[in-house]
Design a protein around this motif. Structure first.
Motif, mmCIF file in Angstrom:
data_model
loop_
_atom_site.group_PDB
_atom_site.id
_atom_site.type_symbol
_atom_site.label_atom_id
_atom_site.label_comp_id
_atom_site.label_asym_id
_atom_site.label_seq_id
_atom_site.Cartn_x
_atom_site.Cartn_y
_atom_site.Cartn_z
ATOM 1 N N ASN A 77 50.190 50.727 43.646
ATOM 2 C CA ASN A 77 50.052 51.018 45.060
ATOM 3 C C ASN A 77 48.837 52.168 45.233
ATOM 4 O O ASN A 77 48.831 53.150 46.110
ATOM 5 C CB ASN A 77 51.254 51.761 45.670
ATOM 6 N N ALA A 78 47.458 51.840 44.686
ATOM 7 C CA ALA A 78 46.687 52.640 44.942
ATOM 8 C C ALA A 78 46.029 52.476 46.038
ATOM 9 O O ALA A 78 45.891 51.477 47.023
ATOM 10 C CB ALA A 78 45.458 52.047 43.637
ATOM 11 N N ASP A 79 44.850 53.242 46.621
ATOM 12 C CA ASP A 79 44.271 53.430 47.858
ATOM 13 C C ASP A 79 42.903 52.418 47.886
ATOM 14 O O ASP A 79 42.474 51.914 48.894
ATOM 15 C CB ASP A 79 43.659 54.766 48.130
ATOM 16 N N LEU A 80 42.454 52.135 46.558
ATOM 17 C CA LEU A 80 41.367 51.320 46.713
ATOM 18 C C LEU A 80 41.291 50.876 45.068
ATOM 19 O O LEU A 80 41.857 51.190 44.121
ATOM 20 C CB LEU A 80 40.186 52.347 46.545
ATOM 21 N N ILE A 81 40.630 49.659 44.903
ATOM 22 C CA ILE A 81 40.476 48.688 43.567
ATOM 23 C C ILE A 81 39.204 48.522 43.666
ATOM 24 O O ILE A 81 38.600 47.997 44.428
ATOM 25 C CB ILE A 81 41.278 47.513 43.641
ATOM 26 N N VAL A 82 38.519 48.879 42.307
ATOM 27 C CA VAL A 82 37.279 48.540 42.018
ATOM 28 C C VAL A 82 37.222 47.549 40.588
ATOM 29 O O VAL A 82 37.818 47.994 39.740
ATOM 30 C CB VAL A 82 36.253 49.978 42.114
ATOM 31 N N ILE A 83 36.242 46.801 40.721
ATOM 32 C CA ILE A 83 36.108 46.087 39.503
ATOM 33 C C ILE A 83 34.532 46.175 38.954
ATOM 34 O O ILE A 83 33.550 45.676 39.992
ATOM 35 C CB ILE A 83 36.291 44.502 39.512
ATOM 36 N N THR A 84 34.391 47.010 37.890
ATOM 37 C CA THR A 84 33.121 47.265 37.499
ATOM 38 C C THR A 84 32.370 46.088 36.672
ATOM 39 O O THR A 84 31.753 46.503 35.493
ATOM 40 C CB THR A 84 33.022 48.511 36.893
ATOM 41 N N GLY A 85 32.392 44.850 36.992
ATOM 42 C CA GLY A 85 31.495 43.833 36.250
ATOM 43 C C GLY A 85 32.332 43.070 35.129
ATOM 44 O O GLY A 85 33.142 43.515 34.764
ATOM 45 N N ASP A 86 31.486 42.054 34.777
ATOM 46 C CA ASP A 86 31.992 40.982 33.685
ATOM 47 C C ASP A 86 33.363 40.405 33.953
ATOM 48 O O ASP A 86 34.148 40.669 33.199
ATOM 49 C CB ASP A 86 31.984 41.864 32.478
ATOM 50 N N LEU A 87 33.588 39.797 35.406
ATOM 51 C CA LEU A 87 34.695 39.382 35.563
ATOM 52 C C LEU A 87 35.221 38.239 34.744
ATOM 53 O O LEU A 87 36.080 37.872 34.509
ATOM 54 C CB LEU A 87 34.846 39.147 37.153
ATOM 55 N N ILE A 88 33.670 37.477 34.526
ATOM 56 C CA ILE A 88 34.028 35.889 33.962
ATOM 57 C C ILE A 88 33.156 35.703 32.682
ATOM 58 O O ILE A 88 32.374 36.621 32.500
ATOM 59 C CB ILE A 88 33.591 35.009 35.184
#
Length: 371
Positions: free
Chosen positions: A175-186
């Motif tokens: 239940n966070a306010d924000l989600i970030v993904i800092t690269g290399d997803l795939i």
């Protein structure tokens, strides 16, 4: 050099550990060939699939390959220690020292067990890690603000849709306010990974889900992947920023491209451009896949940089080597000229080195506090 170094290490294990064992020559020879082939799986993948970053083989095959590769690596380390101890002992006693066969079996069993544990730690759904980071002049409205950082998911034949589903569910449960993904997803092209990345569309946070490219996005068609992320509901940031608001207060979330972009004729990281037009005198969180240029981010006015890329070094002790290639940054929280830098160990890691010992993966929940 990478593949040559691996070949030499495996040859050392064959000559110093395997061949002295009292087994039939055909058995030693067969095992030696298997070990040499397995330990060069990255080179074989490059020859067969055109890349060593995305071997399109069954998941169980890659689990076994990583287990055997980890066993060889650990055997090399253990055998080297044994040989050094034997040399010192021989010098002190002035006679040749023979390493007992039972001791060889012992380090062999230990290497097999530790390698199995290391693979298990690498491929599991990551545990939640809570981190508190203080930012100077953080508005009271953002005190206690919670954001999730995911990074280096490396969605591939090793980290498929079921793993992604579980990771997404675990992230949403925070239940966070924000989600970030800092690269290399795939790892893999759009056709190969389309079904595996689909669960990312279920990520939810009140202030949104944002991502930037890592170096691996550029290996598999950067433009196609960035469009796909947008289709999944992930907002991509490319040398730009967005402004987050809460109760009249503001905070800037900026993101830059990866250093590898210029190798593919695309725009490289530009912190100045990313912050151009951003409101003044508000906290700035910068997403940058690689941590090595954190000082440039600090000079540009960022208050917090979130990075990944290093996987934390993966194996305790190896982190010092990885740090040398990243200006000393490898895992955890750093202070860089009054800017905080957090280097995430990674939500997952590259399929070609799926081992973790003493460096756990993490689903990171960061709580912001005023300094």
């Amino acid at each position: 050099m990478f593949h040559l170094a691996k070949a030499l290490l495996c040859l050392y294990v064959v000559l110093r550990f395997l061949l002295p064992l009292p087994w039939p020559r055909w058995a030693n020879g067969t095992i030696a060939v298997v070990l040499m082939v397995v330990f060069q799986h990255s080179l074989i993948s490059r020859i067969v699939f055109g890349t060593m970053f995305s071997p399109e083989v069954p998941r169980m095959t890659m689990i076994i390959v990583n287990w055997m590769a980890g066993m060889i690596l650990l055997l090399g380390i253990f055998q080297l220690v044994l040989d050094l101890v034997a040399l010192v002992t021989a010098a002190l006693r002035r006679r040749r020292i023979r390493i007992p066969v039972g001791l060889r079996y012992g380090i062999g069993a230990l290497a097999m067990s530790l390698a199995a544990f290391a693979v298990n730690q690498a491929i599991r759904v990551p545990p939640v890690k809570e981190v508190e980071i203080r930012i100077a002049d953080l508005p009271a409205q953002f005190d206690g603000y919670r954001l999730i950082q995911l990074t280096d998911l490396h969605i591939s034949r090793l980290f498929q849709a079921p793993w992604v589903e579980e990771t997404v569910a675990k992230a949403n449960a925070q239940n966070a306010d924000l989600i970030v993904i800092t690269g290399d997803l795939i790892d893999g092209d759009l056709q190969a990974r389309n079904l595996d990345v689909a669960p990312l569309a279920k990520l939810r946070a009140p202030d949104g889900v944002f991502t930037i490219p890592g170096n691996h996005e550029y290996y598999f068609g950067h433009d196609d992947w960035m469009r796909q992320y947008e289709t999944l509901g992930l907002r991509t940031i490319s040398n730009g920023h967005v402004v987050l608001s809460r109760g009249g207060a503001q905070m800037v979330l900026a993101g830059v491209n990866d250093l590898n972009a210029t190798r593919f004729g695309l725009e490289g990281p530009d912190v100045g451009k990313a912050l151009s037009g951003a409101p003044a005198d508000v906290p700035v969180i910068l997403l940058n896949h690689q941590p090595r240029d954190a000082k440039l981010s600090a000079e540009a006015g960022a208050d917090l940089q979130l990075s990944g890329h290093t996987h934390g070094g993966m194996i305790w002790g190896f982190d010092r080597l990885i740090a040398r290639f990243n200006n000393g940054f490898v895992s955890g929280l750093y202070n860089v000229d009054q800017m905080s830098l957090y280097v995430n160990n990674g939500t997952a890691l590259w399929i070609g080195f799926a081992l973790r010992l003493g460096v756990p993966s993490e689903l990171t929940v960061i709580t912001l506090r005023p300094k």
